[in-house]
Design an enzyme around this catalytic site. Structure first.
Site: not given
Length: 257
Positions: A160-162
């Site tokens: 999700p962060y990427v």
């Protein structure tokens, strides 16, 4: 550099996520470079402490407590800049979040939503209202979005962060192309390992993480938040007048490997 001769002398700068880390460092660097500041974050008491510090040194500062995922909060912060100082010249959209990394198929849907909401919707809403204010004043402006090295390659921070940080770069490029003719520049930082509350949280969960990350970095160290702030302030300044749509690596060379 004194405020009188600073890179942002006389300019109005909005900083989100300003209560700590890179945001607070950018407020301090902006103040030293002559900016009038509007600081936004959820922790008003932390903002007020920072504002008092900067006012003692002669900087004009206004505080807007709020959440970047709220259109009303973002609009209120931008309106504060315009009402207080007459315009908005520059913005550093820095607020972000992460969750404990997990394999994609084991990631909770709520974690995905939380990361995308702050890191993508937050940047979207900030740019939407900042650009409107800049267009209304008619003198252009500069926006810097804080992405990450995770915006250009996969990292250990989780899918999700990427995905979110890649999306920030897409928003940056699209806005840069759409508003260049109006004198509005939009750039992004691909920030590497920096000593912030977020990174300290990672190190607390995994004590070996810092040394592991250091070994992956050609400079072999963690950045001080002010090292990132210096680049953000430069991109907001007229010295970067021919820079737009760019992703500026501030990662100690990690992206070169």
């Amino acid at each position: 550099m004194t405020a009188e001769g600073g890179l942002l002398a006389g300019k109005v700068l909005l900083v989100t996520g300003a209560s700590s880390g890179i945001g607070a460092a950018t407020a301090r660097v902006g103040a030293r470079n002559g900016a009038k500041l509007v600081l936004m974050a959820r922790r008003l008491h932390r903002l007020e402490e920072l504002a008092a510090e900067l006012r003692d040194k002669g900087t004009e500062v206004a505080c807007a407590d709020g959440d970047v995922t709220s259109a009303e909060d973002v609009e209120r912060a931008v309106r504060l800049a315009v009402d207080r100082y007459g315009r908005l010249d520059a913005a550093f959209n820095n607020a972000g979040t992460t969750t404990e990394p997990a394999l994609l198929h084991e990631t909770d849907d709520a974690d995905y939503d939380a990361v995308l909401d702050v890191n993508v919707r937050g940047v979207w809403l900030c740019m939407k209202h900042e650009i409107r204010a800049m267009l209304a004043h008619g003198t252009g402006g500069a926006i810097v979005n804080n992405s990450s090295i995770a915006g250009v390659r996969a990292t250990s921070q989780g899918a999700p962060y990427v995905a979110a940080k890649h999306a920030v770069l897409g928003l940056t490029k699209s806005a840069a192309a759409q508003y260049a003719g109006h004198g509005i520049r939009v750039n992004a930082l691909a920030t590497g390992l920096t000593r912030t509350e977020m990174s300290e949280g990672v190190f607390a969960r995994d004590p070996a993480a810092e040394e592991r990350m250091r070994r992956r970095n050609p400079q072999g160290r963690v950045a001080d938040p002010e090292e990132v702030a210096q680049v953000a302030v430069w991109l907001c300044s007229d010295q970067a007048s021919f820079v737009t749509g760019a992703t500026m690596a501030v990662d100690g060379g990690a992206g070169a490997w």
